[in-house]
Design an enzyme around this catalytic site. Sequence first.
Site, PDB file in Angstrom:
ATOM      1  N   ARG A  57      19.153  20.205  26.972  1.00 13.78           N
ATOM      2  CA  ARG A  57      19.128  21.653  27.206  1.00 13.78           C
ATOM      3  C   ARG A  57      17.704  22.188  27.175  1.00 13.78           C
ATOM      4  NH1 ARG A  57      23.052  25.204  23.826  1.00 13.78           N
ATOM      5  NH2 ARG A  57      22.365  26.673  25.416  1.00 13.78           N
ATOM      6  N   VAL A  91      19.592  30.907  24.120  1.00 12.54           N
ATOM      7  CA  VAL A  91      18.539  30.200  23.383  1.00 12.54           C
ATOM      8  C   VAL A  91      17.379  29.795  24.293  1.00 12.54           C
ATOM      9  CG1 VAL A  91      20.040  29.414  21.525  1.00 12.54           C
ATOM     10  CG2 VAL A  91      19.841  28.018  23.590  1.00 12.54           C
ATOM     11  N   HIS A 107      20.946  33.897  18.345  1.00 13.67           N
ATOM     12  CA  HIS A 107      21.406  32.513  18.195  1.00 13.67           C
ATOM     13  C   HIS A 107      20.253  31.516  18.133  1.00 13.67           C
ATOM     14  CE1 HIS A 107      25.683  33.557  19.863  1.00 13.67           C
ATOM     15  NE2 HIS A 107      25.458  34.008  18.653  1.00 13.67           N
ATOM     16  N   CYS A 134      10.255  16.469   8.444  1.00  7.61           N
ATOM     17  CA  CYS A 134       9.864  17.866   8.333  1.00  7.61           C
ATOM     18  C   CYS A 134       8.382  17.934   7.977  1.00  7.61           C
ATOM     19  CB  CYS A 134      10.699  18.553   7.259  1.00  7.61           C
ATOM     20  SG  CYS A 134      10.080  20.177   6.760  1.00  7.61           S
ATOM     21  N   THR A 174      28.194  38.157  29.366  1.00  6.59           N
ATOM     22  CA  THR A 174      28.740  37.609  28.131  1.00  6.59           C
ATOM     23  C   THR A 174      30.264  37.641  28.173  1.00  6.59           C
ATOM     24  OG1 THR A 174      28.719  37.790  25.715  1.00  6.59           O
ATOM     25  CG2 THR A 174      28.510  39.836  26.960  1.00  6.59           C
ATOM     26  N   ALA A 217      24.741  38.515  38.528  1.00 10.30           N
ATOM     27  CA  ALA A 217      23.747  39.259  37.757  1.00 10.30           C
ATOM     28  C   ALA A 217      22.478  39.520  38.556  1.00 10.30           C
ATOM     29  CB  ALA A 217      23.408  38.498  36.481  1.00 10.30           C
TER      30      ALA A 217
END
Length: 233
Positions: A57, A91, A107, A134, A174, A217
């Site tokens: 993604r 996102v 989100h 991390c 949405t 849209a």
Amino acid sequence: MTGKIVILTGAGISAESGLGTFRDAGGLWTQYPPEDVATPEGFHRNPDLVHEFYNARRANAAAAQPNPAHHALARLERDHPGEVVILTQNVDALHERAGSHNVLHMHGTLAGALCSACGARWDAPETMRTADPCPACGAPATRPDVVWFGEVPYFMDAIWDHLATADLFAAIGTSGEVYPAAAFVQEAARVGAHTIEINLAPSATVSDFAETCFGPASETVPQWVAAELARHG
């Protein structure tokens, strides 16, 4: 009165940029069960699969370009005499790349990484792996900084405040099936805001809107923005 415009955007606004929607025929949730790739439990069971899903993604979003709907909302923010706020469930970064600045990513974003051990955040690399440490605590607990099912969306206090002061609320692209976003129209209407749904097809909450506009849209959003700017011009 110039008016404050609060806009909720979902996957439908980015679909014409080549990014998949979720609940439509052929949507992402027909290919990947959300419980496998979009829940903390799914990440615990198979983090490699989750990273594979979000790496793909992230690459798709990076290659996508803003479409006329994104550019129209950036124009609205630039030229409208009042405040314009975008609350997005998406996102991707297509709103920002089109020129919008006042954007709340409820989100999270594909561009962010989060440590599930200590909560540290940093910019995500192009490819994330389960074993990535991390940078703050060193734990191999790296995950995408996105909100999964069962988690609380980001910026909710600010979002409710924006809705409470809206003069116009628009929901664009949405499905109206995911809460708390599905309740935004009711909250905006409660304080007297005019409400409009702009969608390819009616959403699950279409009856809550005072006005509707249906179609792609890339066509409907620029038309709506032009009308709003003319009304205040």
